[in-house]
Write a protein that holds these residues in place. Structure first.
Motif, PDB file in Angstrom:
ATOM      1  N   GLN A 158     -10.919  -7.071  -5.627  1.00  0.00           N
ATOM      2  CA  GLN A 158      -9.272  -7.512  -5.122  1.00  0.00           C
ATOM      3  C   GLN A 158      -7.943  -7.293  -5.641  1.00  0.00           C
ATOM      4  O   GLN A 158      -7.987  -6.502  -6.606  1.00  0.00           O
ATOM      5  CB  GLN A 158      -9.987  -9.033  -6.375  1.00  0.00           C
ATOM      6  N   PRO A 159      -7.417  -7.088  -4.696  1.00  0.00           N
ATOM      7  CA  PRO A 159      -5.874  -6.841  -6.025  1.00  0.00           C
ATOM      8  C   PRO A 159      -5.202  -8.372  -5.585  1.00  0.00           C
ATOM      9  O   PRO A 159      -6.006  -9.084  -6.264  1.00  0.00           O
ATOM     10  CB  PRO A 159      -5.695  -7.462  -3.767  1.00  0.00           C
ATOM     11  N   LEU A 160      -4.475  -7.936  -6.638  1.00  0.00           N
ATOM     12  CA  LEU A 160      -3.854  -8.916  -8.020  1.00  0.00           C
ATOM     13  C   LEU A 160      -2.739 -10.149  -6.941  1.00  0.00           C
ATOM     14  O   LEU A 160      -2.747  -9.193  -6.267  1.00  0.00           O
ATOM     15  CB  LEU A 160      -2.933  -8.193  -8.333  1.00  0.00           C
ATOM     16  N   LYS A 161      -3.377 -11.373  -7.737  1.00  0.00           N
ATOM     17  CA  LYS A 161      -2.337 -11.789  -6.481  1.00  0.00           C
ATOM     18  C   LYS A 161      -1.727 -12.665  -7.388  1.00  0.00           C
ATOM     19  O   LYS A 161      -0.761 -13.692  -7.102  1.00  0.00           O
ATOM     20  CB  LYS A 161      -3.741 -13.790  -6.451  1.00  0.00           C
ATOM     21  N   LEU A 162      -1.490 -12.763  -8.486  1.00  0.00           N
ATOM     22  CA  LEU A 162      -0.307 -13.297  -9.580  1.00  0.00           C
ATOM     23  C   LEU A 162       0.307 -12.772 -10.469  1.00  0.00           C
ATOM     24  O   LEU A 162      -0.549 -11.997 -11.048  1.00  0.00           O
ATOM     25  CB  LEU A 162      -1.600 -15.300 -10.962  1.00  0.00           C
ATOM     26  N   LYS A 163       1.320 -12.914 -10.610  1.00  0.00           N
ATOM     27  CA  LYS A 163       2.897 -12.477 -11.454  1.00  0.00           C
ATOM     28  C   LYS A 163       1.754 -12.038 -12.724  1.00  0.00           C
ATOM     29  O   LYS A 163       1.885 -10.844 -13.384  1.00  0.00           O
ATOM     30  CB  LYS A 163       3.780 -12.681 -11.458  1.00  0.00           C
ATOM     31  N   ARG A 164       0.899 -13.264 -13.166  1.00  0.00           N
ATOM     32  CA  ARG A 164       0.484 -12.492 -14.591  1.00  0.00           C
ATOM     33  C   ARG A 164      -0.551 -11.762 -14.715  1.00  0.00           C
ATOM     34  O   ARG A 164      -0.830 -11.385 -15.760  1.00  0.00           O
ATOM     35  CB  ARG A 164      -0.142 -14.094 -14.613  1.00  0.00           C
ATOM     36  N   GLN A 165      -1.630 -11.448 -13.738  1.00  0.00           N
ATOM     37  CA  GLN A 165      -2.567  -9.965 -14.279  1.00  0.00           C
ATOM     38  C   GLN A 165      -1.742  -8.523 -13.769  1.00  0.00           C
ATOM     39  O   GLN A 165      -2.260  -8.227 -14.181  1.00  0.00           O
ATOM     40  CB  GLN A 165      -2.988 -10.251 -12.070  1.00  0.00           C
ATOM     41  N   PHE A 166      -0.381  -9.029 -13.858  1.00  0.00           N
ATOM     42  CA  PHE A 166       0.037  -7.972 -13.871  1.00  0.00           C
ATOM     43  C   PHE A 166       0.371  -7.238 -15.194  1.00  0.00           C
ATOM     44  O   PHE A 166       0.313  -6.522 -15.606  1.00  0.00           O
ATOM     45  CB  PHE A 166       1.685  -6.963 -12.806  1.00  0.00           C
ATOM     46  N   LYS A 167       0.523  -7.925 -15.500  1.00  0.00           N
ATOM     47  CA  LYS A 167       1.336  -8.587 -17.098  1.00  0.00           C
ATOM     48  C   LYS A 167      -0.134  -7.371 -18.122  1.00  0.00           C
ATOM     49  O   LYS A 167      -0.158  -6.666 -19.050  1.00  0.00           O
ATOM     50  CB  LYS A 167       1.647  -9.216 -17.467  1.00  0.00           C
ATOM     51  N   LYS A 168      -0.881  -8.167 -17.717  1.00  0.00           N
ATOM     52  CA  LYS A 168      -2.186  -8.491 -18.208  1.00  0.00           C
ATOM     53  C   LYS A 168      -2.754  -6.845 -18.289  1.00  0.00           C
ATOM     54  O   LYS A 168      -3.190  -6.241 -19.111  1.00  0.00           O
ATOM     55  CB  LYS A 168      -3.334  -9.118 -17.352  1.00  0.00           C
ATOM     56  N   ASN A 169      -2.480  -6.266 -17.498  1.00  0.00           N
ATOM     57  CA  ASN A 169      -2.290  -4.924 -16.771  1.00  0.00           C
ATOM     58  C   ASN A 169      -2.092  -3.958 -16.706  1.00  0.00           C
ATOM     59  O   ASN A 169      -2.110  -2.555 -16.747  1.00  0.00           O
ATOM     60  CB  ASN A 169      -3.459  -4.620 -15.357  1.00  0.00           C
ATOM     61  N   GLU A 170      -0.892  -3.911 -17.943  1.00  0.00           N
ATOM     62  CA  GLU A 170       0.305  -2.944 -18.264  1.00  0.00           C
ATOM     63  C   GLU A 170      -0.594  -1.739 -19.210  1.00  0.00           C
ATOM     64  O   GLU A 170      -1.858  -2.224 -19.710  1.00  0.00           O
ATOM     65  CB  GLU A 170       1.254  -3.743 -18.893  1.00  0.00           C
ATOM     66  N   GLY A 171      -0.507  -0.471 -18.352  1.00  0.00           N
ATOM     67  CA  GLY A 171      -1.365   0.644 -19.128  1.00  0.00           C
ATOM     68  C   GLY A 171      -1.660   0.989 -18.395  1.00  0.00           C
ATOM     69  O   GLY A 171      -2.795   2.313 -18.496  1.00  0.00           O
ATOM     70  N   ARG A 172      -2.500   0.312 -17.671  1.00  0.00           N
ATOM     71  CA  ARG A 172      -3.325   0.598 -16.512  1.00  0.00           C
ATOM     72  C   ARG A 172      -2.979   1.314 -15.009  1.00  0.00           C
ATOM     73  O   ARG A 172      -1.937   1.085 -14.982  1.00  0.00           O
ATOM     74  CB  ARG A 172      -4.566  -0.176 -15.828  1.00  0.00           C
ATOM     75  N   GLY A 173      -3.821   2.429 -14.447  1.00  0.00           N
ATOM     76  CA  GLY A 173      -3.784   2.985 -13.464  1.00  0.00           C
ATOM     77  C   GLY A 173      -3.681   1.470 -12.313  1.00  0.00           C
ATOM     78  O   GLY A 173      -3.998   0.898 -12.411  1.00  0.00           O
ATOM     79  N   PHE A 174      -2.629   1.349 -11.043  1.00  0.00           N
ATOM     80  CA  PHE A 174      -2.175   0.921 -10.318  1.00  0.00           C
ATOM     81  C   PHE A 174      -2.106   1.994  -8.670  1.00  0.00           C
ATOM     82  O   PHE A 174      -1.713   2.439  -8.334  1.00  0.00           O
ATOM     83  CB  PHE A 174      -0.971   0.278 -10.404  1.00  0.00           C
ATOM     84  N   LYS A 175      -2.506   1.266  -7.741  1.00  0.00           N
ATOM     85  CA  LYS A 175      -2.343   1.580  -6.300  1.00  0.00           C
ATOM     86  C   LYS A 175      -1.939   0.105  -5.717  1.00  0.00           C
ATOM     87  O   LYS A 175      -1.965  -1.254  -5.749  1.00  0.00           O
ATOM     88  CB  LYS A 175      -3.177   1.962  -5.472  1.00  0.00           C
ATOM     89  N   ILE A 176      -0.825   0.602  -5.111  1.00  0.00           N
ATOM     90  CA  ILE A 176       0.279  -0.084  -4.892  1.00  0.00           C
ATOM     91  C   ILE A 176       0.956  -0.059  -3.350  1.00  0.00           C
ATOM     92  O   ILE A 176       1.105   1.212  -2.528  1.00  0.00           O
ATOM     93  CB  ILE A 176       1.452  -0.918  -5.447  1.00  0.00           C
ATOM     94  N   VAL A 177       0.644  -0.841  -2.698  1.00  0.00           N
ATOM     95  CA  VAL A 177       1.007  -0.710  -1.196  1.00  0.00           C
ATOM     96  C   VAL A 177       1.558  -1.404  -0.832  1.00  0.00           C
ATOM     97  O   VAL A 177       1.934  -3.078  -1.114  1.00  0.00           O
ATOM     98  CB  VAL A 177      -0.903  -1.256   0.215  1.00  0.00           C
ATOM     99  N   LEU A 178       3.433  -1.182  -0.205  1.00  0.00           N
ATOM    100  CA  LEU A 178       3.745  -1.695  -0.258  1.00  0.00           C
ATOM    101  C   LEU A 178       3.510  -2.768   1.535  1.00  0.00           C
ATOM    102  O   LEU A 178       3.656  -1.990   2.070  1.00  0.00           O
ATOM    103  CB  LEU A 178       5.078  -1.244  -0.463  1.00  0.00           C
ATOM    104  N   LYS A 179       5.396  -3.370   1.561  1.00  0.00           N
ATOM    105  CA  LYS A 179       5.058  -4.137   3.016  1.00  0.00           C
ATOM    106  C   LYS A 179       5.259  -3.677   3.903  1.00  0.00           C
ATOM    107  O   LYS A 179       4.537  -3.009   5.379  1.00  0.00           O
ATOM    108  CB  LYS A 179       5.785  -4.551   3.011  1.00  0.00           C
TER     109      LYS A 179
END
Length: 155
Positions: free
Chosen positions: A83-104
């Protein structure tokens, strides 16, 4: 008030731990059979017991208020890894982890989330620059992000 808004309100009233938060309420199906999915997350995680407590409380309140005609299924869960992250708060929680970000613009960035605040995320990735590997740090404003996923590593 829409049904999903009412369920969101009921859910938030049950979250007594300030580190837990509502991510989404999704209602599918038709008048005869509806499925209600309530997605919770927390800065320190959410336990099965937390989900069960919220589920029992919402189910009881929905029955008592008779808000839904016909049958319904209620599921209270945490976001899955797909599931994609929906809230900014979820990003803060996952600092230090690997990410895949799809830009607009549909470009894809991969790397480690090193910081997140209310306006942007900071992503570090190792890339080749003139035949050398260098660590690049990018600042990505939230308004440029279409979807973001935590990448699970099995190393």
């Amino acid at each position: 008030m829409e049904l999903n808004e009412k369920i969101a309100e009921m859910t938030m009233a049950q979250l007594t731990n300030s580190s837990q938060f509502l991510v989404d309420v999704v209602i599918t199906g038709n008048q005869a059979q509806r499925k209600i999915l309530v997605v919770l997350d927390g800065d320190n995680g959410v336990t099965i017991e937390d989900c069960a407590k919220v589920s029992r409380a919402i189910s009881s309140e929905l029955d008592e208020l008779d808000l839904i005609e016909g049958k319904f299924t209620l599921e209270v869960s945490t976001p899955g890894v797909d599931q994609p992250l929906k809230l900014k708060r979820q990003f803060k929680k996952n600092e230090g982890r690997g990410f895949k970000i799809v830009l607009k613009d549909k470009s894809i960035l991969k790397g480690t989330l090193v910081a997140a605040d209310e306006s942007k995320v900071e992503l570090e990735s190792e890339e080749k620059v003139n035949k050398k590997k260098e660590v690049l740090r990018r600042s990505i404003p939230f308004d440029q992000i279409d979807k973001a996923f935590v990448q699970i590593s099995f190393k």
